[in-house]
Design a protein around this motif. Structure first.
Motif, mmCIF file in Angstrom:
data_model
loop_
_atom_site.group_PDB
_atom_site.id
_atom_site.type_symbol
_atom_site.label_atom_id
_atom_site.label_comp_id
_atom_site.label_asym_id
_atom_site.label_seq_id
_atom_site.Cartn_x
_atom_site.Cartn_y
_atom_site.Cartn_z
ATOM 1 N N ARG A 9 0.848 -1.197 0.000
ATOM 2 C CA ARG A 9 0.000 0.000 0.000
ATOM 3 C C ARG A 9 0.879 1.240 0.000
ATOM 4 O O ARG A 9 1.973 1.257 0.570
ATOM 5 C CB ARG A 9 -0.893 0.024 1.245
ATOM 6 N N LEU A 10 0.358 2.284 -0.635
ATOM 7 C CA LEU A 10 0.987 3.600 -0.597
ATOM 8 C C LEU A 10 0.090 4.483 0.248
ATOM 9 O O LEU A 10 -1.043 4.774 -0.130
ATOM 10 C CB LEU A 10 1.145 4.182 -2.009
ATOM 11 N N ILE A 11 0.580 4.868 1.456
ATOM 12 C CA ILE A 11 -0.256 5.642 2.363
ATOM 13 C C ILE A 11 0.398 6.983 2.628
ATOM 14 O O ILE A 11 1.600 7.162 2.425
ATOM 15 C CB ILE A 11 -0.487 4.896 3.697
ATOM 16 N N ASN A 12 -0.423 7.937 3.058
ATOM 17 C CA ASN A 12 0.069 9.274 3.376
ATOM 18 C C ASN A 12 -0.143 9.536 4.860
ATOM 19 O O ASN A 12 -1.268 9.442 5.350
ATOM 20 C CB ASN A 12 -0.670 10.325 2.536
ATOM 21 N N VAL A 13 0.928 9.853 5.545
ATOM 22 C CA VAL A 13 0.866 10.121 6.971
ATOM 23 C C VAL A 13 1.596 11.430 7.232
ATOM 24 O O VAL A 13 2.792 11.546 6.920
ATOM 25 C CB VAL A 13 1.500 8.983 7.796
#
Length: 488
Positions: free
Chosen positions: A140-144
């Motif tokens: 997954r490519l997540i933004n935090v």
């Protein structure tokens, strides 16, 4: 609405516009598809490359931890003593970096983190990763916190331990924006070059069709053999075939027209002599016979008038045939129009007994009424115009011939009180075989006025018409004055 209609007409109302529109749409769709595909492939490639790196790093870590019996060997979470965790954390540190973090989640939820020293551990990323992969174990490519992380559940053991990894990626949005910007610049340049090329190619395709259209618009019976269509070698084969077919059609029309002209000329010439003889006998019979009844004399008079009309028609046909074949001969000379107009009026009055003719001479006494013309042809023209005026006028109506000076020479007007000519017919009235829409109930061939225009033009003059439906017509002939060299 007018601008919208013009836009549609220019773009959809022509073959060139439709070809250009279709190509523009194809280029736009291709550019949009290429840009979208490029962005998708860029993102997918980035994920796959990062996934491969994370997976390889996880495998390497798993192999390094194989001698630790506590990882996946059936021990409970409480068996993970601080000493064991310290050793594993050091191993995790060796396989982690500033960009990449690898950690272990124990069965009871505790985390074994790498020892980074002064480098902070991204706890928010780790919690977001474990939450995001709770139902989906794929990469997954997540933004935090405004940062993009590529996260992976590297391995999940039956004993409940899980090996997680997350890597800080470059600013995907910025990369994509840069990629999109370059794509737009490159696409616009390519599109501009494509449009220029398309326009040139479309014009190259359409140009022969426009030439055929212009040739068709300028085509007349007189020019069938004078202006052949040049061979087209640069157009597509379908257009070349069309041009060849069109050229063959013109040749067949020219042959047919030549045959028709020869036939009309031959028939007119053969009929003119016997008709002249019949007219002469009728005239002598009327003048010399004393025992004729009024009905007999009236019948002979009608026959004479119709024979005169028939001879005038044959003269018109012969003149047209001679003009078409280039054999029309004119005897240009100085003609006294005062005398000629009076003579034409007298001749017409002799058989137009149901109409009144009047000649109005407006030439000043100190000016000459001489003009350059062919006396015989001009008399024929005036007889045709007078006969035409009588045909479309009521009985006992007045036909007036005006003779007056004009800035371009000397003018003769033939004015009637007839049915007039509708405005829509005025620009066609001198065309061969053309008849006005209000003349269908009156017999005629539509040749007289075309002969008038042809004769006056051959004499170097001009002919015009002024008319309104229901208000009569006025045909004006303007002939040039003789020059000093002509007079001498």
């Amino acid at each position: 609405m007018a601008s919208k209609s013009n836009w549609r007409s220019q773009l959809l109302g022509s073959l060139e516009g439709q070809l250009q529109l279709a190509t523009y749409i194809a280029v736009l769709i291709g550019f949009t598809g290429a840009t979208t595909t490029g962005l998708w492939l860029s993102n997918r490639t980035q994920i796959r490359n990062g996934e491969a790196d994370l997976q390889a790093n996880t495998e390497h870590l798993s192999n390094a931890l194989v001698h630790y019996d506590y990882l996946g060997q059936g021990h409970s979470a409480k068996d993970w003593t601080p000493a064991i965790q310290l050793q594993v954390r050091q191993e995790l540190r060796d396989h982690s970096s500033v960009q990449t973090t690898i950690w272990i989640e124990l069965a009871d939820g505790r985390l074994v983190l790498p020892t980074f020293g002064h480098i902070p551990i991204p706890m928010n990323m780790m919690r977001a990763t474990m939450k995001a992969h709770k139902k989906d174990h794929t990469t997954r490519l997540i933004n935090v916190g405004g940062q993009n992380y590529l996260t992976l559940l590297g391995r999940a053991y039956p004993t409940g331990e899980k090996v997680w990894s997350g890597a800080l990626t470059r600013d995907t949005g910025r990369i994509q924006n840069e990629f999109l910007g370059w794509m737009i610049l490159a696409g616009l340049g390519s599109m501009l070059l494509s449009l220029i090329t398309i326009n040139a190619m479309v014009r190259r395709i359409v140009r022969p069709l426009l030439q055929l259209s212009e040739r068709s618009a300028a085509l007349t019976a007189e020019t069938l053999n004078q202006d052949p269509i040049p061979e087209i070698t640069t157009a597509p084969k379908e257009v070349r075939q069309l041009a060849m077919t069109y050229s063959e059609l013109i040749e067949r029309l020219a042959l047919s027209w030549d045959d028709q002209r020869r036939f009309v000329s031959a028939v007119s010439h053969e009929l003119r002599t016997p008709l002249t003889i019949v007219q002469g006998y009728l005239h002598r019979t009327i003048k010399r016979s004393t025992g004729l009844s009024d009905d007999e004399r009236r019948g002979l008079k009608i026959a004479e008038e119709e024979s005169i009309r028939m001879r005038m028609l044959l003269d018109d046909l012969l003149d047209l045939a001679r003009s078409d074949s280039g054999q029309l001969q004119l005897n240009q000379e100085v003609v006294d129009l005062d005398v000629l107009v009076d003579k034409a009026a007298d001749l017409s009055q002799s058989y137009l007994t149901n109409h009144r003719l009047e000649v109005v001479n407006k030439i000043p006494d100190d000016e000459s009424s001489a003009a350059l013309a062919d006396a015989g042809r001009l008399q024929q023209v005036l007889l045709d115009l007078i006969d035409n005026a009588a045909k479309y006028s009521a009985q006992d109506s007045l036909i007036t011939l005006f003779l007056y000076p004009h800035k371009d020479g000397i003018a003769i007007d033939v004015k009637d009180e007839g049915i007039g000519i509708p405005e829509s017919d005025l620009r066609h009235i001198f065309k061969r075989f053309y008849r006005g829409e209000n003349s269908s109930e009156i017999s005629g061939t539509g040749l007289g006025l075309s002969v008038v225009a042809q004769m006056i033009s051959a004499m170097g003059g001009q002919v015009y018409v002024q008319s309104k439906a229901g208000e009569g017509s006025c045909f004006s002939i303007i002939l040039p004055k003789p020059t000093s060299s002509t007079v001498s």
